[in-house]
Structures are given as structure tokens and as C-alpha cells.
Design an enzyme around this catalytic site. Structure first.
Site, PDB file in Angstrom:
ATOM      1  N   TYR A   9      50.080  40.512  31.296  1.00 54.62           N
ATOM      2  CA  TYR A   9      49.223  41.532  31.897  1.00 54.62           C
ATOM      3  C   TYR A   9      49.379  42.853  31.175  1.00 54.62           C
ATOM      4  CZ  TYR A   9      48.753  38.415  35.982  1.00 54.62           C
ATOM      5  OH  TYR A   9      48.492  37.361  36.815  1.00 54.62           O
ATOM      6  N   SER A  36      43.226  35.116  43.002  1.00 56.61           N
ATOM      7  CA  SER A  36      41.773  35.330  42.980  1.00 56.61           C
ATOM      8  C   SER A  36      41.091  34.861  44.266  1.00 56.61           C
ATOM      9  CB  SER A  36      41.125  34.630  41.777  1.00 56.61           C
ATOM     10  OG  SER A  36      39.874  35.211  41.463  1.00 56.61           O
ATOM     11  N   GLY A  48      36.320  39.073  42.431  1.00 55.77           N
ATOM     12  CA  GLY A  48      35.457  40.110  42.986  1.00 55.77           C
ATOM     13  C   GLY A  48      34.101  39.622  43.426  1.00 55.77           C
ATOM     14  N   THR A 100      33.048  39.815  47.154  1.00 56.66           N
ATOM     15  CA  THR A 100      32.748  41.112  47.765  1.00 56.66           C
ATOM     16  C   THR A 100      31.244  41.341  47.850  1.00 56.66           C
ATOM     17  OG1 THR A 100      32.693  42.338  45.673  1.00 56.66           O
ATOM     18  CG2 THR A 100      34.850  42.079  46.756  1.00 56.66           C
TER      19      THR A 100
END
Length: 350
Positions: free
Chosen positions: A53, A238, A243, A246
Site C-alpha cells: 500500500y 471491499s 465504492g 455507495t
């Protein structure tokens, strides 16, 4: 805050795990500090990171997230024992990480030492194999003919897994890591490690971290049932489908600064017509329930039997607060039935 036992370990972790993969690219040190401090104030004691990351992974962002967490730990040494830190060793394929080589004992020893240095800590609570040496059915390889398991040399793979297990056990005995777990692996991977651990008196895994959401629930019920009976903590990553759940990407929308505006390692494989249709229905249901679409997806994930702790991430504090609040919003039986109805029509939309 509710807590669950981390598999067969003696560690209790919050039902929410704070994800960190945006720290170092979409978020800076100040943002991360703010998120960590708020998460701890809400009772969260579990933080997940990885050597590769921030994401999308690149040579420029490699190790940045661990270093950001390490900077926070250096300024809050008195809180180290209150926080469960999980990190991961990258599997093969990234040229800038040990020349893209496989996970080996030497790679494990070096990666652990490097992570300890970046994290400014003497030990890692949970050390995970980010993905296996053999091809993983994760990262969009879960469709027919996408996961070439028949090409694997089974005996060579088992020998590699035994060597990995010996190295992890040695690292635990040295006090550098407390426990170890899997990520992006399968029931065969879990059970092979369990068998090897029993045969050779080595330390077994306590957890597995796999992608899991309303749009990507292939682990339910088979792998999750396996985890339950073998005392392996199941940690969804996840849960918002990067995302998508959403609703912010519906109809081709790409909000400025969002993940989908960045280069994705496997492309936007989640962006299918069926996933869009399913998401639109979940968004409508959330509106009916007077909660946000993200809260619907997270509350559902938390209520799946066998889930230990759900990994959430956010790029701003309003998102983080919204996501954390979801775990205090249990869905009614009627709401769960409504979710199940949508799910039955879109069981595998990408």
C-alpha cells in the site's frame, strides 16, 4: 462497539477493522492521523495495512501506508498494546517488490523486518499472505476458465506452503509476529495449511481476508462455513465493492478524486451492466429504509453469520463517520428479506 475473537487466537478485535490503503496517495499523514484517532475514540482496535500500500500499487507508493501508521505509532507509543495491527506480505507479480518473486522463507523474513521498521513497532499482531504463490481466483479471476488451478503442480505448491508455514512459525517463536493469516485464498488453501500445521506441529492460520460484498459474495456459504468450523476468522475486504455500492458511480459518474478515477490494476471489472442494475436497486432500498447505500451494504455484511470483522476504508472523515455508524444500524428481518430478493436476482453481477 462489539468485539469478536480473531479465530483461534486469544485476541478480541472490533467488528470494524480500519482499512488504510488510501493513506499515502489519496490521503496524507494528517488525514490518517485524524482517521486513526477517531476510529479509536469509537472503540475500533483493529487496523489493516500491507507492505504494497498505498493503492493502486506502484514503486512510488510502496510501503508508504505502513510508514504513515508507523509515524502515528511513534507519537502514541502508549497506545501500541491497545491496537491490533495487521499487515501483509505481497505475493508474486510486482516487479518492484523483491523482483516480483514468490513468497519464500527468505522473503518472509525480509518483509517482516522491513514492515516492523516502517511501522515503528517490535511486533505485528496479524501477518497475512496477501495472495498465494499459485494463481488466485480473486482479483477478477473467479469466473469460469479465469482461475487456472489445473495448471498448478500440486506437490510443488504443497512443498512451498510447508516452507512458508515453517518460516511463519519461526517468526512467531522469535516474537516478531503474534499470529498469521491468509488473504485472497480458497478453501483448498485454508485446509492445506491446516493439514500441514497439524502434520508438522506448526502454527495454523487464524484468519482469512477475502473480497466480500452484496455484489461479490462467492465465499458464501462454502468458504465461510469452512472458516466457521475450523475457527478461522473471516475478514471481508471491499464490502462496498470499491465504492460502487455507495451509488456514486451510477450512470457513469466519476466523482473527482474517487478511486475509479485512478488506474486500476485489473481495470474496472466491477463496472458491468448487471452490477449497475443491482446497485440501483440497493440504493433505492436504502432510501426506503432511510439510511445511506453504504450503510445498507455494511450493515448487511456485519450481519452475515461467520463474518468476524469488516474492513472499511474512507478518504474523508464524513465517509468514515457514515461507515462506522452503519454498525449500529442492524437491519430488520423485513429489510434483510428485501436485500435477499435483490441478491437472488443479481447473485454474481461481475
Amino acid at each position: 462497539m462489539q468485539f469478536s475473537r480473531l479465530g483461534s487466537s486469544q485476541i478480541d478485535v472490533s467488528r470494524i477493522c480500519l482499512g488504510s490503503m488510501t493513506w499515502g496517495l489519496q490521503n496524507n499523514q494528517h488525514d490518517a492521523d485524524e482517521q486513526i484517532n477517531y476510529a479509536l475514540s469509537q472503540g475500533i482496535n483493529f487496523i489493516d495495512t500491507a507492505e504494497m500500500y498505498a493503492v493502486p500499487p506502484s514503486p512510488e507508493t510502496y510501503g508508504k501506508t505502513e510508514a504513515i501508521i508507523g509515524n502515528w505509532l511513534a507519537r502514541h507509543k502508549e497506545k501500541r498494546e491497545q491496537v491490533v495491527i495487521a499487515t501483509k506480505i505481497a505475493g508474486p507479480g510486482l516487479s518492484w517488490v523483491r523482483n516480483g518473486g514468490p513468497i519464500t522463507p527468505d522473503a518472509i523474513y525480509k518483509a517482516i523486518d522491513d514492515s516492523l521498521a516502517r511501522l515503528n513497532t517490535d511486533y505485528i499482531d496479524l501477518y497475512q499472505l496477501h495472495w498465494p504463490n499459485r494463481q488466485s481466483p480473486h482479483f477478477a479471476q473467479h469466473k469460469p476458465n479465469g482461475h487456472n488451478f489445473v495448471d498448478v503442480d500440486t506437490q510443488a505448491e504443497i512443498a512451498s506452503m510447508e516452507a512458508i508455514l515453517e518460516a511463519l512459525t519461526k517468526s512467531i517463536k522469535a516474537g516478531k509476529i503474534r499470529h498469521w493469516g491468509l488473504s485472497d485464498d480458497t478453501t483448498w488453501g485454508i485446509n492445506t495449511y491446516l493439514r500441514l500445521a497439524e502434520q508438522h506441529n506448526l502454527v495454523k492460520p487464524v484468519s482469512i481476508q477475502n473480497e466480500f460484498s452484496l455484489l461479490h459474495a462467492k465465499d458464501w456459504p462454502y468458504l465461510i462455513e469452512n472458516c466457521w468450523h475450523e475457527d478461522i476468522a473471516y475478514l471481508p475486504w471491499s464490502p462496498l465493492a470499491a465504492g460502487m455500492l455507495t451509488g456514486k458511480y451510477l450512470n457513469g459518474a466519476r466523482p473527482e478524486g474517487s478511486r475509479w478515477t485512478l488506474v486500476q490494476r485489473q481495470g474496472l471489472f466491477r463496472d458491468t451492466e448487471q452490477a449497475g442494475l443491482a446497485t440501483a436497486e440497493y440504493v433505492a432500498l436504502a432510501k426506503k429504509l432511510n439510511i445511506t447505500p453504504a450503510q445498507l451494504a455494511l450493515a448487511w455484511c456485519d450481519q452475515v453469520k461467520g463474518v468476524t470483522s469488516t474492513i472499511i476504508g474512507a478518504t474523508n472523515m464524513s465517509q468514515l463517520k457514515e461507515n462506522i455508524a452503519a454498525f449500529d444500524m442492524p437491519l430488520s428481518e423485513e429489510a434483510l428479506n428485501d436485500v435477499a430478493d435483490i441478491f437472488s436476482r443479481y447473485p454474481a453481477p461481475f
